[in-house]
Structure formats: C-alpha cells, structure tokens
Design an enzyme around this catalytic site. Structure first.
Site, mmCIF file in Angstrom:
data_model
loop_
_atom_site.group_PDB
_atom_site.id
_atom_site.type_symbol
_atom_site.label_atom_id
_atom_site.label_comp_id
_atom_site.label_asym_id
_atom_site.label_seq_id
_atom_site.Cartn_x
_atom_site.Cartn_y
_atom_site.Cartn_z
ATOM 1 N N ASP A 1 30.230 42.852 36.029
ATOM 2 C CA ASP A 1 31.034 43.238 37.193
ATOM 3 C C ASP A 1 32.376 43.815 36.770
ATOM 4 O O ASP A 1 32.854 44.795 37.360
ATOM 5 C CB ASP A 1 31.219 42.029 38.111
ATOM 6 C CG ASP A 1 29.904 41.533 38.673
ATOM 7 O OD1 ASP A 1 29.031 42.374 38.970
ATOM 8 O OD2 ASP A 1 29.729 40.311 38.802
ATOM 9 N N ALA B 1 31.754 40.776 45.679
ATOM 10 C CA ALA B 1 33.066 40.146 45.629
ATOM 11 C C ALA B 1 33.665 40.221 44.227
ATOM 12 O O ALA B 1 34.864 40.483 44.062
ATOM 13 C CB ALA B 1 32.951 38.686 46.072
#
Length: 317
Positions: free
Chosen positions: A251, A44
């Site tokens: 990320d 996500a």
C-alpha cells in the site's frame, strides 16, 4: 504544503493480527502472540499513506454502523484524510481482516468484506475536480471501481489500479477495468494469475501492458520491482531492510508511485524507485497503517548510499 490531490476508492477494515513463529500448514494449529487490533483495508491504507507522503487525500468507501467503523473513520480523519465520502451502513458490519504474520514478515490474510461489499462510486465527479490521480484496489466491488474509472477518464484524471487481492477467477469485468486504467500495479503472483502462461514477471508485465494498459508495475518483494512502459522495461532493485511485517508495504508502494508519477511528474523509473523506498520502510515496521512512512523518511532513504548491485537496467520492447 501538499504536493498533489489523490482520490482513493477502496476498503476499510479492522485488522486482527497474530504473530507466529512460522506460518501454519493447512489443517495445522500454531500458537502465537496475543491478538493485536489495528486499522487497515487497502483503500484506507493507501489513502493514509498518500496523505503522509504529502498529498491532499479524499477516501470514498463504506463502514458498518459499529464501533470498528467509527474508530476507522475517526483515525483516518485524525491523520488528515477527508472521510466525508466514507458512508455508514446498517446493512452489514465493518470489514475485518484476520492476519497471521511470520518471523520474516510474510503473512497470510483472510478478509470478511462486510460493508466494503456495499461500496458505490457516489459523488465522485465532484471529488475528482483538480485531482492528480484516482487510486483503486479490488477489496470493493469491481462494478464500483469501473464506474469510478469511467468518471476519472471523463474528468481527465489518471487511474492507478492496484489489482489486489486478485479474484480467484479473473474475468471480463476485471479485464475491462484494467483497460480503463493508466497504470496497473500487481505483485508477481497476481501478474501470473492475470496472464496465465507468463510465469516470468517481466514477460507477465509486458503481456499485461499489451492488454491495453499504458504502464504496468510488478512488485517483487525483496527483489524490487519491474516497470514496463510504452518503450521500456525497467528493473529497480529493493532497498535492503530487515523486514518485520509486509502487510502495509504494498500500500505504501502504490501511494508513493501514484503521487510521484502523477502529481510529482516523475518518470516511470524514478516513480518506481521512490515507491520501492516507501514499501521498504513500511516492511521494516509492524502493522498496516502504523508502518506507513512519511515523505521525509522516503527522501532520506533515497539519498542514502546505493547498494553495490546495479540500480537499474533497461531495454526497449
């Protein structure tokens, strides 16, 4: 205007974080701040990061039939991520990450995978049409990642694998996944775990490339990153920032690298430098998804005066 299409297969977690004056030792109890709840999961996070950086993004994953799952899907959708590939299962709860964050931004994380363990590479071939990259991590089953990588290779879509978190005992399944990837991104601890006996991160990166993956990037935190291609080793220094929380930095790095290297057509050095800038911006803010930078912020940091130390050094291998 979107700058490319990225497909992410990966995890969704609800992050429960506590800030502490220092990270605890084994068996030690330390008092910290009140617990903070925030959206997370490497899949996500990387999906939302890529969207904020300018990509059209679709996420394939799984959540439980609970409040956390609904919140995570709704939050990503509000951020512009296509979540039609995020399934809902009654067979397990939404994944949860327990995070302890020290004063310098370093952290300790424990994950309960929950529904993430149920992820499969469903309906991926249709989603890959027109995609510039498939982005994978290891918070979902390796079998699902391998199936996704096979589908991407059949479709001519580059595979960017962030081999994190590294399994305690990496085996043949992970080696097979690495060999199905076009780019491998790991931190220096993960790199050493994948190729024991190569403690030096540059040596480890070269050894990983020699396993059959064309390009390897090893992130070094405050020391930047090393990128290894077919005929080059490039060191890119970090962008100096006051680190607050490193949870989302990796990320942001992976998302920017994948977008710049594939959709943007940047060379290996340029893509790594852009990724370092994105990671630095994320480390300067608290939280995972709340810390992820936008493209204009990355561009501004890249255009700022460079540090005095040499920006890159290269040599052939």
């Amino acid at each position: 205007m979107t700058l490319g299409k990225i497909i992410v297969l990966g995890s969704l977690n609800m992050d429960l974080s506590i800030r502490v004056p220092r990270l605890p030792r084994p068996g030690e109890t330390i008092s910290g701040t009140d617990v903070a709840r925030g959206a997370g999961g490497k899949g996500a996070n990387q999906a939302l990061a890529a969207r904020r950086l300018g990509a059209q993004v679709a996420l394939v994953g799984m959540v439980g039939a609970d409040q956390f799952g609904a919140e995570l899907r709704d939050g990503l959708a509000a951020g512009g991520v296509d979540v039609s590939g995020v399934g809902v299962t009654a067979a397990g709860p939404t994944g949860v990450a327990l995070i302890v964050v020290g004063p310098d931004g370093d952290n300790m994380i424990t994950i309960s995978p929950g529904a993430n363990a149920k992820v499969v590479a469903r309906d991926l071939r249709a989603r890959l049409e027109g995609a510039h990259a498939l982005l994978l991590q290891l918070e979902v089953p390796i079998a699902a990642c391998r199936a996704a990588a096979d589908a991407a290779r059949s479709a001519g879509v580059p595979v960017v694998l962030n081999a994190a978190p590294l399994p305690e005992h990496p085996g043949a399944d992970l080696t097979g996944l690495i060999r199905r990837s076009d780019v491998l991104v790991v931190n220096e601890t993960e790199a050493a775990g994948l190729v024991p006996g190569h403690a030096d991160p540059t040596d480890a990166a070269v050894a990983l490339r020699d396993l059959g993956v064309p390009e390897v990037v090893v992130t070094l935190g405050e020391h930047g990153a090393i990128a290894v291609g077919a005929n080059e080793v490039t060191h890119v220094p970090a962008f100096p920032v006051d680190a607050v929380d490193a949870v989302g930095a990796g990320d942001a790095f992976c998302a920017e690298f994948a977008l710049a290297r594939t959709a943007g057509g940047a060379d290996l050095r340029t893509a790594t430098r852009r990724a370092c800038a994105a990671g630095a911006l994320a480390a300067a803010r608290p939280g995972a998804q709340t810390s992820l930078p936008r493209r204009d912020e990355v561009d501004r940091l890249l255009s700022a005066p460079a540090p005095r130390r040499p920006e890159v050094s290269e040599h052939a291998t």
